[in-house]
Design a protein around this motif. Structure first.
Motif, PDB file in Angstrom:
ATOM      1  N   ASP A   6       0.848  -1.193   0.000  1.00 21.74           N
ATOM      2  CA  ASP A   6       0.000   0.000   0.000  1.00 21.74           C
ATOM      3  C   ASP A   6       0.883   1.242   0.000  1.00 21.74           C
ATOM      4  OD1 ASP A   6      -2.365  -1.413   0.032  1.00 21.74           O
ATOM      5  OD2 ASP A   6      -2.501  -1.415   2.217  1.00 21.74           O
ATOM      6  N   PRO A   7       0.617   2.186  -0.896  1.00 22.30           N
ATOM      7  CA  PRO A   7       1.432   3.406  -0.921  1.00 22.30           C
ATOM      8  C   PRO A   7       1.183   4.256   0.328  1.00 22.30           C
ATOM      9  CG  PRO A   7      -0.261   3.462  -2.630  1.00 22.30           C
ATOM     10  CD  PRO A   7      -0.373   2.139  -1.939  1.00 22.30           C
ATOM     11  N   PRO A   8       2.135   5.104   0.684  1.00 18.08           N
ATOM     12  CA  PRO A   8       2.024   5.914   1.906  1.00 18.08           C
ATOM     13  C   PRO A   8       1.152   7.159   1.710  1.00 18.08           C
ATOM     14  CG  PRO A   8       4.089   6.379   0.816  1.00 18.08           C
ATOM     15  CD  PRO A   8       3.427   5.292   0.012  1.00 18.08           C
ATOM     16  N   VAL A  47       7.591   3.352 -10.228  1.00 17.97           N
ATOM     17  CA  VAL A  47       6.328   3.664  -9.543  1.00 17.97           C
ATOM     18  C   VAL A  47       6.532   3.598  -8.035  1.00 17.97           C
ATOM     19  CG1 VAL A  47       4.002   2.770  -9.034  1.00 17.97           C
ATOM     20  CG2 VAL A  47       4.741   3.075 -11.411  1.00 17.97           C
ATOM     21  N   GLN A  48       7.156   2.524  -7.566  1.00 20.06           N
ATOM     22  CA  GLN A  48       7.389   2.400  -6.129  1.00 20.06           C
ATOM     23  C   GLN A  48       8.303   3.515  -5.612  1.00 20.06           C
ATOM     24  OE1 GLN A  48       5.875   0.345  -3.863  1.00 20.06           O
ATOM     25  NE2 GLN A  48       4.576  -0.074  -5.635  1.00 20.06           N
ATOM     26  N   ALA A  49       9.354   3.815  -6.342  1.00 19.33           N
ATOM     27  CA  ALA A  49      10.271   4.878  -5.913  1.00 19.33           C
ATOM     28  C   ALA A  49       9.569   6.226  -5.865  1.00 19.33           C
ATOM     29  CB  ALA A  49      11.490   4.929  -6.840  1.00 19.33           C
ATOM     30  N   ILE A  50       8.730   6.497  -6.839  1.00 19.47           N
ATOM     31  CA  ILE A  50       7.982   7.764  -6.841  1.00 19.47           C
ATOM     32  C   ILE A  50       7.050   7.824  -5.630  1.00 19.47           C
ATOM     33  CG2 ILE A  50       6.138   9.020  -8.033  1.00 19.47           C
ATOM     34  CD1 ILE A  50       7.619   8.194 -10.689  1.00 19.47           C
ATOM     35  N   TRP A  51       6.310   6.756  -5.388  1.00 17.40           N
ATOM     36  CA  TRP A  51       5.389   6.757  -4.256  1.00 17.40           C
ATOM     37  C   TRP A  51       6.099   7.005  -2.936  1.00 17.40           C
ATOM     38  CZ3 TRP A  51       0.664   7.683  -3.242  1.00 17.40           C
ATOM     39  CH2 TRP A  51      -0.344   7.416  -4.181  1.00 17.40           C
ATOM     40  N   TRP A  52       7.276   6.448  -2.765  1.00 14.97           N
ATOM     41  CA  TRP A  52       7.951   6.490  -1.467  1.00 14.97           C
ATOM     42  C   TRP A  52       8.958   7.620  -1.333  1.00 14.97           C
ATOM     43  CZ3 TRP A  52       6.226   3.787   2.554  1.00 14.97           C
ATOM     44  CH2 TRP A  52       5.355   2.729   2.289  1.00 14.97           C
ATOM     45  N   HIS A  53       9.353   8.301  -2.414  1.00 16.81           N
ATOM     46  CA  HIS A  53      10.506   9.201  -2.336  1.00 16.81           C
ATOM     47  C   HIS A  53      10.323  10.395  -1.409  1.00 16.81           C
ATOM     48  CE1 HIS A  53       8.596  11.847  -5.354  1.00 16.81           C
ATOM     49  NE2 HIS A  53       9.544  12.740  -5.096  1.00 16.81           N
ATOM     50  N   ASP A  54       9.112  10.842  -1.200  1.00 12.27           N
ATOM     51  CA  ASP A  54       8.851  11.946  -0.265  1.00 12.27           C
ATOM     52  C   ASP A  54       7.944  11.500   0.880  1.00 12.27           C
ATOM     53  OD1 ASP A  54      10.374  13.991  -1.444  1.00 12.27           O
ATOM     54  OD2 ASP A  54       8.795  14.473  -2.870  1.00 12.27           O
ATOM     55  N   SER A  68      12.853   8.160   4.010  1.00 16.61           N
ATOM     56  CA  SER A  68      11.861   7.661   3.052  1.00 16.61           C
ATOM     57  C   SER A  68      12.299   6.318   2.478  1.00 16.61           C
ATOM     58  CB  SER A  68      11.656   8.681   1.931  1.00 16.61           C
ATOM     59  OG  SER A  68      11.075   9.863   2.429  1.00 16.61           O
ATOM     60  N   ALA A  69      13.577   6.194   2.159  1.00 16.57           N
ATOM     61  CA  ALA A  69      14.101   4.926   1.638  1.00 16.57           C
ATOM     62  C   ALA A  69      13.953   3.812   2.673  1.00 16.57           C
ATOM     63  CB  ALA A  69      15.562   5.093   1.224  1.00 16.57           C
ATOM     64  N   ASP A  70      14.181   4.143   3.938  1.00 23.54           N
ATOM     65  CA  ASP A  70      14.001   3.148   5.006  1.00 23.54           C
ATOM     66  C   ASP A  70      12.550   2.679   5.080  1.00 23.54           C
ATOM     67  OD1 ASP A  70      16.689   3.337   5.690  1.00 23.54           O
ATOM     68  OD2 ASP A  70      16.333   4.627   7.439  1.00 23.54           O
ATOM     69  N   LEU A  71      11.604   3.620   4.983  1.00 22.15           N
ATOM     70  CA  LEU A  71      10.190   3.240   5.003  1.00 22.15           C
ATOM     71  C   LEU A  71       9.834   2.358   3.808  1.00 22.15           C
ATOM     72  CD1 LEU A  71       8.262   6.456   6.136  1.00 22.15           C
ATOM     73  CD2 LEU A  71       8.595   4.332   7.407  1.00 22.15           C
ATOM     74  N   ARG A  73      11.865   0.395   2.191  1.00 18.49           N
ATOM     75  CA  ARG A  73      12.476  -0.920   2.447  1.00 18.49           C
ATOM     76  C   ARG A  73      11.573  -1.741   3.359  1.00 18.49           C
ATOM     77  NH1 ARG A  73      16.290  -4.440   2.431  1.00 18.49           N
ATOM     78  NH2 ARG A  73      17.714  -3.366   1.031  1.00 18.49           N
ATOM     79  N   GLU A  74      11.117  -1.141   4.443  1.00 17.33           N
ATOM     80  CA  GLU A  74      10.263  -1.863   5.397  1.00 17.33           C
ATOM     81  C   GLU A  74       8.971  -2.340   4.727  1.00 17.33           C
ATOM     82  OE1 GLU A  74       9.577   0.709   8.736  1.00 17.33           O
ATOM     83  OE2 GLU A  74      11.738   0.955   9.091  1.00 17.33           O
ATOM     84  N   ALA A  75       8.322  -1.461   3.970  1.00 22.28           N
ATOM     85  CA  ALA A  75       7.049  -1.810   3.334  1.00 22.28           C
ATOM     86  C   ALA A  75       7.242  -2.888   2.267  1.00 22.28           C
ATOM     87  CB  ALA A  75       6.406  -0.574   2.728  1.00 22.28           C
ATOM     88  N   LEU A  76       8.274  -2.734   1.461  1.00 23.05           N
ATOM     89  CA  LEU A  76       8.522  -3.724   0.405  1.00 23.05           C
ATOM     90  C   LEU A  76       8.937  -5.067   0.990  1.00 23.05           C
ATOM     91  CD1 LEU A  76      10.268  -1.350  -2.131  1.00 23.05           C
ATOM     92  CD2 LEU A  76       8.095  -2.543  -2.498  1.00 23.05           C
ATOM     93  N   ALA A  77       9.739  -5.046   2.043  1.00 20.74           N
ATOM     94  CA  ALA A  77      10.142  -6.297   2.694  1.00 20.74           C
ATOM     95  C   ALA A  77       8.929  -6.993   3.309  1.00 20.74           C
ATOM     96  CB  ALA A  77      11.213  -6.027   3.742  1.00 20.74           C
ATOM     97  N   ALA A  78       8.065  -6.217   3.952  1.00 22.13           N
ATOM     98  CA  ALA A  78       6.855  -6.798   4.547  1.00 22.13           C
ATOM     99  C   ALA A  78       5.951  -7.404   3.482  1.00 22.13           C
ATOM    100  CB  ALA A  78       6.099  -5.737   5.349  1.00 22.13           C
ATOM    101  N   ALA A  79       5.992  -6.836   2.274  1.00 22.06           N
ATOM    102  CA  ALA A  79       5.198  -7.374   1.162  1.00 22.06           C
ATOM    103  C   ALA A  79       5.935  -8.487   0.417  1.00 22.06           C
ATOM    104  CB  ALA A  79       4.837  -6.241   0.201  1.00 22.06           C
TER     105      ALA A  79
END
Length: 190
Positions: A6-8, A47-54, A68-71, A73-79
């Motif tokens: 899910d995007p932030p 797409v993922q980088a754009i959603w998470w970059h800010d 933002s990169a840490d978040l 990483r956490e979201a993608l790892a959880a998925a």
């Protein structure tokens, strides 16, 4: 293909944001959608980088991109995204701090160019962007803001390339140079 957490979305609704909002993400995604010649995985990574970059944006902190990169990483790892995809999304996000890429880095060039594309907007849209950035830095006294903002804009002008993707450069360079010069003149006038 990359896994899509899910995007932030809530992050982009924070009260202190004026430019770094959902509208910025939507604009970036629209610009990406217009890019030809990308494979599905490449497009998904962007797409993922754009959603998470800010996802993290505090104008008074220097580590927004890293956080933002840490978040991401956490979201993608959880998925349960593949590690190579997670690392690439992180890398793309981190490029938005310095806005420079190595030669031959097409995805990096697209990420940076898309993120900076507002610099080449029509003068009215650029003026609205500049005002929104000032509002995000409302806690910074005017004199300090003007000097700091002018330094940032001058660094863009001094860069070897503003938009590392050739198609973005062709479409946006001339207007971006005019916009930057006009804002610098406004910021530095007595």
């Amino acid at each position: 293909m990359i896994v899509h957490p899910d995007p932030p979305r809530a992050a982009y609704q924070e009260a202190h944001r004026r430019y770094h909002t959902q509208a910025h993400i939507d604009d970036c995604l629209a610009r990406l959608a217009a890019v030809d010649g990308l494979g599905d995985r490449e497009r998904d990574l962007l797409v993922q980088a754009i959603w998470w970059h800010d996802a993290v944006y505090d104008p008074l902190r220097p580590d927004n991109e890293a956080r933002s990169a840490d978040l991401a990483r956490e979201a993608l790892a959880a998925a349960e995204a593949p590690e190579a995809d997670i690392a690439e999304v992180e890398r793309l996000i981190l490029l938005t701090k310095g806005h420079t890429v190595e030669a031959g880095d097409r995805l990096g060039a697209l990420m940076v160019s898309i993120d900076l594309s507002i610099l080449g907007a029509a003068p009215e849209a650029y003026a609205a962007y500049a005002q929104a950035i000032r509002e995000e830095y409302a806690a910074v006294p005017e004199e300090i803001y003007r000097a700091g903002r002018a330094r940032v804009l001058e660094s863009f002008l001094a860069a070897p390339v503003l938009f590392p993707d050739p198609a973005f450069a062709k479409a946006l360079d001339a207007q971006a140079l005019r916009n930057l010069a006009a804002e610098i003149a406004e910021l530095t006038r007595a």
